[in-house]
Design a protein around this motif. Structure first.
Motif, PDB file in Angstrom:
ATOM      1  N   THR A  42       0.839  -1.202   0.000  1.00  0.00           N
ATOM      2  CA  THR A  42       0.000   0.000   0.000  1.00  0.00           C
ATOM      3  C   THR A  42       0.871   1.247   0.000  1.00  0.00           C
ATOM      4  OG1 THR A  42      -1.800  -1.129   1.140  1.00  0.00           O
ATOM      5  CG2 THR A  42      -1.727   1.267   1.360  1.00  0.00           C
ATOM      6  N   TRP A  43       0.415   2.300  -0.681  1.00  0.00           N
ATOM      7  CA  TRP A  43       1.083   3.596  -0.650  1.00  0.00           C
ATOM      8  C   TRP A  43       0.049   4.674  -0.371  1.00  0.00           C
ATOM      9  CZ3 TRP A  43       0.081   1.172  -5.299  1.00  0.00           C
ATOM     10  CH2 TRP A  43      -0.689   1.875  -6.207  1.00  0.00           C
ATOM     11  N   ALA A  44       0.528   5.847   0.003  1.00  0.00           N
ATOM     12  CA  ALA A  44      -0.360   6.954   0.375  1.00  0.00           C
ATOM     13  C   ALA A  44      -0.164   8.137  -0.566  1.00  0.00           C
ATOM     14  CB  ALA A  44      -0.065   7.389   1.805  1.00  0.00           C
ATOM     15  N   THR A  45      -1.263   8.832  -0.860  1.00  0.00           N
ATOM     16  CA  THR A  45      -1.227  10.073  -1.621  1.00  0.00           C
ATOM     17  C   THR A  45      -2.222  11.039  -0.995  1.00  0.00           C
ATOM     18  OG1 THR A  45      -2.878   9.256  -3.182  1.00  0.00           O
ATOM     19  CG2 THR A  45      -0.592   9.054  -3.840  1.00  0.00           C
ATOM     20  N   VAL A  46      -1.954  12.319  -1.170  1.00  0.00           N
ATOM     21  CA  VAL A  46      -2.899  13.341  -0.747  1.00  0.00           C
ATOM     22  C   VAL A  46      -3.838  13.590  -1.923  1.00  0.00           C
ATOM     23  CG1 VAL A  46      -3.171  15.739  -0.006  1.00  0.00           C
ATOM     24  CG2 VAL A  46      -1.244  14.376   0.838  1.00  0.00           C
ATOM     25  N   SER A  47      -5.137  13.513  -1.679  1.00  0.00           N
ATOM     26  CA  SER A  47      -6.144  13.665  -2.730  1.00  0.00           C
ATOM     27  C   SER A  47      -7.217  14.650  -2.285  1.00  0.00           C
ATOM     28  CB  SER A  47      -6.802  12.324  -3.031  1.00  0.00           C
ATOM     29  OG  SER A  47      -5.861  11.399  -3.508  1.00  0.00           O
ATOM     30  N   THR A  48      -8.083  15.009  -3.222  1.00  0.00           N
ATOM     31  CA  THR A  48      -9.232  15.849  -2.894  1.00  0.00           C
ATOM     32  C   THR A  48     -10.499  15.209  -3.433  1.00  0.00           C
ATOM     33  OG1 THR A  48      -8.972  17.168  -4.895  1.00  0.00           O
ATOM     34  CG2 THR A  48      -7.947  18.031  -2.904  1.00  0.00           C
ATOM     35  N   LEU A  49     -11.603  15.473  -2.759  1.00  0.00           N
ATOM     36  CA  LEU A  49     -12.909  15.025  -3.236  1.00  0.00           C
ATOM     37  C   LEU A  49     -13.360  16.008  -4.296  1.00  0.00           C
ATOM     38  CD1 LEU A  49     -14.631  14.099   0.130  1.00  0.00           C
ATOM     39  CD2 LEU A  49     -13.958  12.528  -1.683  1.00  0.00           C
ATOM     40  N   GLY A  50     -13.434  15.566  -5.534  1.00  0.00           N
ATOM     41  CA  GLY A  50     -13.797  16.462  -6.621  1.00  0.00           C
ATOM     42  C   GLY A  50     -12.666  17.423  -6.928  1.00  0.00           C
ATOM     43  N   LEU A  51     -12.965  18.401  -7.758  1.00  0.00           N
ATOM     44  CA  LEU A  51     -11.945  19.346  -8.187  1.00  0.00           C
ATOM     45  C   LEU A  51     -11.515  20.303  -7.081  1.00  0.00           C
ATOM     46  CD1 LEU A  51     -10.390  19.810 -10.735  1.00  0.00           C
ATOM     47  CD2 LEU A  51     -12.141  21.393 -11.494  1.00  0.00           C
ATOM     48  N   LEU A  52     -12.453  20.789  -6.294  1.00  0.00           N
ATOM     49  CA  LEU A  52     -12.152  21.755  -5.238  1.00  0.00           C
ATOM     50  C   LEU A  52     -12.592  21.264  -3.871  1.00  0.00           C
ATOM     51  CD1 LEU A  52     -13.332  24.952  -7.137  1.00  0.00           C
ATOM     52  CD2 LEU A  52     -10.998  24.123  -6.870  1.00  0.00           C
ATOM     53  N   GLY A  53     -12.729  19.956  -3.718  1.00  0.00           N
ATOM     54  CA  GLY A  53     -13.271  19.391  -2.489  1.00  0.00           C
ATOM     55  C   GLY A  53     -12.282  19.313  -1.347  1.00  0.00           C
ATOM     56  N   ASP A  54     -12.725  18.676  -0.272  1.00  0.00           N
ATOM     57  CA  ASP A  54     -11.913  18.503   0.924  1.00  0.00           C
ATOM     58  C   ASP A  54     -10.721  17.596   0.644  1.00  0.00           C
ATOM     59  OD1 ASP A  54     -13.612  20.072   2.445  1.00  0.00           O
ATOM     60  OD2 ASP A  54     -14.876  18.362   2.990  1.00  0.00           O
ATOM     61  N   THR A  55      -9.626  17.863   1.326  1.00  0.00           N
ATOM     62  CA  THR A  55      -8.406  17.068   1.189  1.00  0.00           C
ATOM     63  C   THR A  55      -8.498  15.838   2.090  1.00  0.00           C
ATOM     64  OG1 THR A  55      -7.153  19.081   0.779  1.00  0.00           O
ATOM     65  CG2 THR A  55      -5.890  17.163   1.419  1.00  0.00           C
ATOM     66  N   TYR A  56      -7.955  14.719   1.617  1.00  0.00           N
ATOM     67  CA  TYR A  56      -7.889  13.499   2.418  1.00  0.00           C
ATOM     68  C   TYR A  56      -6.643  12.705   2.038  1.00  0.00           C
ATOM     69  CZ  TYR A  56      -9.754  11.000  -1.657  1.00  0.00           C
ATOM     70  OH  TYR A  56      -9.939  10.478  -2.913  1.00  0.00           O
ATOM     71  N   LEU A  57      -6.295  11.724   2.848  1.00  0.00           N
ATOM     72  CA  LEU A  57      -5.169  10.843   2.579  1.00  0.00           C
ATOM     73  C   LEU A  57      -5.716   9.556   1.977  1.00  0.00           C
ATOM     74  CD1 LEU A  57      -2.060  10.669   2.984  1.00  0.00           C
ATOM     75  CD2 LEU A  57      -2.557   9.295   4.995  1.00  0.00           C
ATOM     76  N   GLN A  58      -5.325   9.260   0.735  1.00  0.00           N
ATOM     77  CA  GLN A  58      -5.787   8.071   0.024  1.00  0.00           C
ATOM     78  C   GLN A  58      -4.759   6.961   0.161  1.00  0.00           C
ATOM     79  OE1 GLN A  58      -8.692   7.312  -1.655  1.00  0.00           O
ATOM     80  NE2 GLN A  58      -7.816   5.289  -1.882  1.00  0.00           N
ATOM     81  N   LEU A  59      -5.171   5.793   0.618  1.00  0.00           N
ATOM     82  CA  LEU A  59      -4.321   4.608   0.648  1.00  0.00           C
ATOM     83  C   LEU A  59      -4.697   3.735  -0.534  1.00  0.00           C
ATOM     84  CD1 LEU A  59      -4.503   3.742   4.459  1.00  0.00           C
ATOM     85  CD2 LEU A  59      -2.822   5.167   3.261  1.00  0.00           C
ATOM     86  N   SER A  60      -3.701   3.354  -1.333  1.00  0.00           N
ATOM     87  CA  SER A  60      -3.934   2.570  -2.551  1.00  0.00           C
ATOM     88  C   SER A  60      -2.959   1.411  -2.603  1.00  0.00           C
ATOM     89  CB  SER A  60      -3.726   3.447  -3.790  1.00  0.00           C
ATOM     90  OG  SER A  60      -4.538   4.591  -3.743  1.00  0.00           O
ATOM     91  N   THR A  61      -3.296   0.402  -3.400  1.00  0.00           N
ATOM     92  CA  THR A  61      -2.415  -0.745  -3.585  1.00  0.00           C
ATOM     93  C   THR A  61      -2.571  -1.273  -5.005  1.00  0.00           C
ATOM     94  OG1 THR A  61      -1.739  -2.876  -2.680  1.00  0.00           O
ATOM     95  CG2 THR A  61      -4.088  -2.410  -2.678  1.00  0.00           C
ATOM     96  N   GLU A  62      -1.508  -1.844  -5.551  1.00  0.00           N
ATOM     97  CA  GLU A  62      -1.539  -2.423  -6.903  1.00  0.00           C
ATOM     98  C   GLU A  62      -2.087  -3.842  -6.887  1.00  0.00           C
ATOM     99  OE1 GLU A  62       2.176  -2.295  -9.031  1.00  0.00           O
ATOM    100  OE2 GLU A  62       2.647  -0.360  -8.151  1.00  0.00           O
ATOM    101  N   THR A  63      -1.833  -4.571  -5.825  1.00  0.00           N
ATOM    102  CA  THR A  63      -2.196  -5.981  -5.770  1.00  0.00           C
ATOM    103  C   THR A  63      -3.060  -6.242  -4.544  1.00  0.00           C
ATOM    104  OG1 THR A  63      -0.225  -6.527  -4.492  1.00  0.00           O
ATOM    105  CG2 THR A  63      -0.039  -6.679  -6.890  1.00  0.00           C
ATOM    106  N   HIS A  64      -3.710  -7.380  -4.540  1.00  0.00           N
ATOM    107  CA  HIS A  64      -4.508  -7.797  -3.395  1.00  0.00           C
ATOM    108  C   HIS A  64      -3.673  -8.780  -2.576  1.00  0.00           C
ATOM    109  CE1 HIS A  64      -7.988  -5.729  -4.895  1.00  0.00           C
ATOM    110  NE2 HIS A  64      -7.745  -6.251  -6.084  1.00  0.00           N
ATOM    111  N   ASN A  65      -2.750  -8.239  -1.808  1.00  0.00           N
ATOM    112  CA  ASN A  65      -1.819  -9.031  -1.019  1.00  0.00           C
ATOM    113  C   ASN A  65      -2.491  -9.461   0.282  1.00  0.00           C
ATOM    114  OD1 ASN A  65       0.400  -9.988   0.473  1.00  0.00           O
ATOM    115  ND2 ASN A  65       1.778  -8.527  -0.507  1.00  0.00           N
ATOM    116  N   ALA A  66      -2.370 -10.739   0.619  1.00  0.00           N
ATOM    117  CA  ALA A  66      -2.968 -11.253   1.850  1.00  0.00           C
ATOM    118  C   ALA A  66      -2.175 -10.820   3.083  1.00  0.00           C
ATOM    119  CB  ALA A  66      -3.061 -12.772   1.790  1.00  0.00           C
ATOM    120  N   GLN A  67      -0.887 -10.478   2.897  1.00  0.00           N
ATOM    121  CA  GLN A  67      -0.076 -10.027   4.028  1.00  0.00           C
ATOM    122  C   GLN A  67      -0.477  -8.614   4.401  1.00  0.00           C
ATOM    123  OE1 GLN A  67       3.917 -10.584   2.562  1.00  0.00           O
ATOM    124  NE2 GLN A  67       4.071 -12.533   3.620  1.00  0.00           N
TER     125      GLN A  67
END
Length: 91
Positions: A42-67
């Motif tokens: 998993t990695w983290a990025t700073v994102s926003t809801l919509g173009l001018l929305g609230d900021t949040y921290l998005q956790l994403s992953t490339e694979t579905h790792n069981a660990q």
């Protein structure tokens, strides 16, 4: 700010600091609900809801790792340029 995993709100940002040993980085402490397991890769990025929305921290992953990442572990961050490159590779 909220923390989201797969688009769902799973926690919140607890604190932000610039480490004295490397001022080019930012460390973000986050709290995630106890029942939520964060997969390895998993990695983290700073994102926003919509173009001018609230900021949040998005956790994403490339694979579905069981660990899972143990509590207190580091989650690397990626900037939007790295994510665009990742999308390009998989299309």
């Amino acid at each position: 700010a909220p923390v989201r995993l797969g688009g769902l709100r799973v926690g919140r940002v607890l604190g932000v600091r610039i480490p004295a040993e490397d001022t080019s980085k930012v460390e973000v402490a986050l709290g995630v609900r106890q029942a939520i397991a964060i997969p390895q890769g998993t990695w983290a990025t700073v994102s926003t809801l919509g173009l001018l929305g609230d900021t949040y921290l998005q956790l994403s992953t490339e694979t579905h790792n069981a660990q899972r990442i143990p509590p207190g572990s580091d989650i690397p961050g990626r900037d939007s340029a790295q994510i665009a490159e990742l999308v390009e590779r998989h299309t």
